[in-house]
Design a protein around this motif. Structure first.
Motif, PDB file in Angstrom:
ATOM      1  N   SER A 126       0.812  -1.202   0.000  1.00 42.39           N
ATOM      2  CA  SER A 126       0.000   0.000   0.000  1.00 42.39           C
ATOM      3  C   SER A 126       0.847   1.254   0.000  1.00 42.39           C
ATOM      4  CB  SER A 126      -0.897  -0.032   1.223  1.00 42.39           C
ATOM      5  OG  SER A 126      -0.239  -0.684   2.281  1.00 42.39           O
ATOM      6  N   LEU A 127       2.145   1.132   0.286  1.00 45.68           N
ATOM      7  CA  LEU A 127       2.936   2.350   0.474  1.00 45.68           C
ATOM      8  C   LEU A 127       3.349   2.977  -0.855  1.00 45.68           C
ATOM      9  CD1 LEU A 127       5.090   1.067   3.416  1.00 45.68           C
ATOM     10  CD2 LEU A 127       2.973   2.337   3.487  1.00 45.68           C
ATOM     11  N   GLY A 128       3.827   2.162  -1.766  1.00 39.10           N
ATOM     12  CA  GLY A 128       4.141   2.675  -3.088  1.00 39.10           C
ATOM     13  C   GLY A 128       5.154   3.795  -3.118  1.00 39.10           C
ATOM     14  N   ASN A 129       6.318   3.583  -2.505  1.00 36.01           N
ATOM     15  CA  ASN A 129       7.370   4.598  -2.546  1.00 36.01           C
ATOM     16  C   ASN A 129       8.586   3.977  -3.226  1.00 36.01           C
ATOM     17  OD1 ASN A 129       9.372   6.476  -2.055  1.00 36.01           O
ATOM     18  ND2 ASN A 129       8.608   6.976  -0.015  1.00 36.01           N
ATOM     19  N   TRP A 130       8.618   4.077  -4.541  1.00 37.85           N
ATOM     20  CA  TRP A 130       9.695   3.411  -5.290  1.00 37.85           C
ATOM     21  C   TRP A 130      11.090   3.933  -4.938  1.00 37.85           C
ATOM     22  CZ3 TRP A 130       7.773   2.320 -10.983  1.00 37.85           C
ATOM     23  CH2 TRP A 130       6.597   1.552 -10.912  1.00 37.85           C
ATOM     24  N   PRO A 131      11.294   5.253  -4.870  1.00 37.09           N
ATOM     25  CA  PRO A 131      12.649   5.712  -4.529  1.00 37.09           C
ATOM     26  C   PRO A 131      13.117   5.184  -3.181  1.00 37.09           C
ATOM     27  CG  PRO A 131      11.349   7.539  -5.364  1.00 37.09           C
ATOM     28  CD  PRO A 131      10.404   6.387  -5.182  1.00 37.09           C
ATOM     29  N   PHE A 132      12.211   5.126  -2.208  1.00 36.25           N
ATOM     30  CA  PHE A 132      12.619   4.622  -0.899  1.00 36.25           C
ATOM     31  C   PHE A 132      12.962   3.137  -0.988  1.00 36.25           C
ATOM     32  CE2 PHE A 132      11.611   2.982   3.413  1.00 36.25           C
ATOM     33  CZ  PHE A 132      12.622   3.637   4.073  1.00 36.25           C
ATOM     34  N   GLY A 133      12.144   2.368  -1.716  1.00 35.34           N
ATOM     35  CA  GLY A 133      12.452   0.951  -1.906  1.00 35.34           C
ATOM     36  C   GLY A 133      13.805   0.766  -2.573  1.00 35.34           C
ATOM     37  N   ALA A 134      14.088   1.618  -3.572  1.00 31.10           N
ATOM     38  CA  ALA A 134      15.381   1.540  -4.262  1.00 31.10           C
ATOM     39  C   ALA A 134      16.514   1.900  -3.312  1.00 31.10           C
ATOM     40  CB  ALA A 134      15.377   2.464  -5.478  1.00 31.10           C
TER      41      ALA A 134
END
Lengths: 342, 310
Positions: B275-283
């Motif tokens: 649900s979070l959907g934060n691609w830069p943070f995941g990267a």
């Protein structure tokens, strides 16, 4: 050699559209459509049907955003997610002539706020999200969300919650009487603190396992969708679905026509197919939710008509639809969710 | 890369005409594979970690340090408090590190004797034993992990057996605990420990053990001073092969541990699929994880090089 390549390319070019005509690619929730119904559609229309599944609206959105848009013809988002996908330009539209069975939709489900006049979507099933309790373990009252968020000792440590931010936070907000999408800091902090305190009582987070843990007895209570709860009961769990007095989540899942659908014609045929009362009833008989198609009654299982999961008691409040919050509120919800799972 | 130098055959006789010019084209496939499957994805990951988060997934192509800021600095729930060191994600990393470390240790304790046993069988049956190790791995990891759930649940066969044997009165809670996660990691990755050690022990010259015994070494001293140094490359390879995938595992924590607390793997997964959907943070979390693994490997390689010189 060149000629060989050229003729191969030509063959591929000819075969491409020919093959595409006979296909339908569905992106759907897990355990939500009977295989026989897919087979029936495939046989009636001479179409090869393929289906991939997801376990949350957000997972579906993420996969489509990560480049799968253009690969699927239809998906099945919930109400608020239809609005999000529409706002993001991920949906194609159709005319009433292209889906003649639109007239079968129950009148109250046509002018819905997330898709007025049904230009991108058709109703699939609607239902509610609350929780179910094992009656062998707990015999007391269950008409309150406190069963999940401040449970009695008998249930503490034996609760499964859905691994889904919007459902957990919306039910938590209902429990505290907080409006959705609020930016009021005190209320958000209260929600954050309440969830952190509640987590001590929870055994697990799981959505696709929500039914199995109740059937196996791994969980004595669990957040669950009403139809999934009915399936669990029918599989032998002595559970009761609750209609909490603070409110519960109501939702409608909808079949949407995706932008860049590779088989738009078949997608429309499929949507039309699902609006036939007999086929809509087949989905309901399988998934145990409620159809929004008129005329399904003669085709429905007898058990559904009296089932407590789809017939709320007279004093139950109305369900609350999840709202799609603006970005600054969503960021706070994300922060609360991370706090909960860190 | 050694092949990039003059071909070894060149010194011995006249060079085959057209031999040298072929080296580069022949290396191209290897470089292409490394480029397409390693450099480009890792490069993308690094680039994405410095972009701006798109609402509900995706990225906006504007430079931003927000992802790293979020990892290291705690600005309170509403993001307006003076920044302090953020412990949330360090704690997630620490949890993953000790889980992976403990699983590696358990695999080593069980895997070393197992590998030793296999390697000391007669040559004929050795292959069969090694083959048996791989049999459970014909079944998909997801299915094996779900099956473990059935075994260790409160009403499962393990608890029923314990109760029947009178070892406990009430079921012992194993599902949704750290123990279950450990069990899952151990079971998933044990062969990655056994097989490299087996390969090393198989090459070990057992005459060395006899020599040590003749020279008065006890079995323990012989093991510590002679055997383990000889098979160390196998042990190190096994440990790395267990530790690194355990560090990023999310199946065992989700299905057996109850998904109650983030591990590095599930934290990253949630940024892309949840649900979070934060691609830069995941990267960014992936880049930090990758850097940690690289530093550990470099450290190890330097130690090896130093030992090699000594």
């Amino acid at each position: 050699m060149t000629r060989l390549l050229a003729s191969a390319a030509l063959a591929a070019a000819l075969a491409g559209p020919a093959l595409a005509e006979g296909r339908l690619s569905i992106y759907h929730w897990f355990e939500y459509i009977p295989q026989e119904l897919l087979d029936k559609f495939a046989a009636e229309h001479g179409v090869t049907v393929t289906m991939d599944t997801y376990d949350s609206n957000e997972a579906m959105l993420a996969a489509l955003k990560a480049g799968r848009l253009g690969q699927y013809d239809v998906a099945v988002p919930a109400d608020f997610m239809v609005q999000i996908m529409r706002d993001e330009g991920m949906l194609d539209s159709f005319t009433p002539e292209e889906v003649p069975n639109l007239v079968n939709i129950a009148p109250e489900w046509i002018d819905v706020p997330f898709d007025p006049g049904r230009r991108h979507s058709i109703p699939y099933q609607w239902g509610s999200t609350a929780f179910a309790v094992n009656r062998d373990v707990w015999q007391g009252e269950i008409d309150t969300l406190a069963i999940i968020f401040d449970p009695p000792p008998e249930l503490s440590g034996r609760i499964n919650v859905l691994d889904s931010q919007n459902e957990v936070l919306t039910l938590g907000s209902l429990y505290l009487g907080i409006p959705q999408c609020t930016t009021d800091r005190d209320r958000l902090r209260a929600l954050n603190d309440m969830l952190l305190a509640a987590k001590r009582h929870w055994a697990s987070f799981g959505s696709d396992t929500a039914k199995d843990v109740l059937v196996s007895g791994d969980a004595a209570a669990g957040m669950i969708y009403n139809g999934f709860s009915m399936k669990a009961r029918e599989e032998g769990a002595n559970i009761e679905y609750a209609w909490p007095k603070e409110g519960y989540v109501a939702w409608m899942d909808n079949v949407v026509l995706l932008k860049d659908a590779p088989n738009r014609e078949n997608a429309l045929k499929f949507m039309n197919f699902l609006l036939e009362p007999e086929n809509a009833a087949a989905v309901t008989n399988y998934a145990r939710y409620t159809s929004a198609v008129t005329g399904v009654e003669p085709f429905l299982d007898e058990a559904l008509k009296s089932s407590p999961e789809v017939n709320p008691p007279a004093d139950a409040p109305a369900g609350t639809f999840v709202e799609a919050c603006p970005q600054e509120v969503q960021a706070l919800y994300d922060a609360i969710w991370v706090n909960l799972k860190k | 890369m050694a092949a990039a130098g003059p071909a070894p055959g060149a010194a011995r006789g006249p060079a085959v005409p057209g031999d040298r010019p072929l080296t580069l084209p022949l290396l191209l496939p290897a470089w292409a594979v490394i480029g397409v499957f390693l450099v480009v994805p890792v490069g993308l990951m690094v680039v994405y970690s410095f972009l701006t988060q798109g609402f509900r997934g995706g990225v906006i192509w504007e430079f931003s340090l927000a992802a790293y800021d979020r990892f290291f600095l705690d600005r309170g729930l509403f993001g307006d408090e003076p920044p302090r060191l953020e412990w949330t994600y360090i704690a997630v990393f620490w949890r993953s590190l000790w889980q992976a470390g403990l699983a590696t240790l358990t695999c080593l304790i069980v895997g070393f004797p197992t590998a030793w046993f296999i390697a000391t069988r007669p040559a004929r049956s050795r292959t069969a034993w090694a083959f048996l190790i791989t049999v459970p791995y014909w079944v998909n990891l997801l299915i094996r992990t779900v099956s473990l759930r059935f075994l260790i649940r409160d009403q499962g066969p393990v608890n029923q057996a314990l109760i029947a044997l009178g070892l406990t009165d009430a079921p012992i809670q194993m599902l949704n605990t750290d123990f279950a996660v450990q069990l899952g990691l151990f079971y998933s990755y044990l062969p990655f420990m056994v097989l490299p050690i087996y390969a090393a022990v198989e090459r070990y010259d057992f005459a060395l053990s006899e020599a040590a015994a003749d020279l008065g070494a006890s079995r323990w001293v012989a093991l510590r001073e002679v055997v383990i140094p000889s098979v160390r490359p196998g042990i190190v390879a096994g440990c790395l092969l267990v530790f690194i995938p355990s560090l990023g595992a999310f199946l065992a924590p989700d299905l057996l541990g109850g998904a109650k607390t983030y591990m590095i793997g599930s934290l990253i997964e949630d940024q892309f699929k949840g649900s979070l959907g934060n691609w830069p943070f995941g990267a960014a979390v992936s880049v930090i994880l990758l850097s940690m693994v690289l530093v550990a490997l470099l450290f190890y390689a330097r130690n090896q090089a130093r030992e090699g010189r000594a």
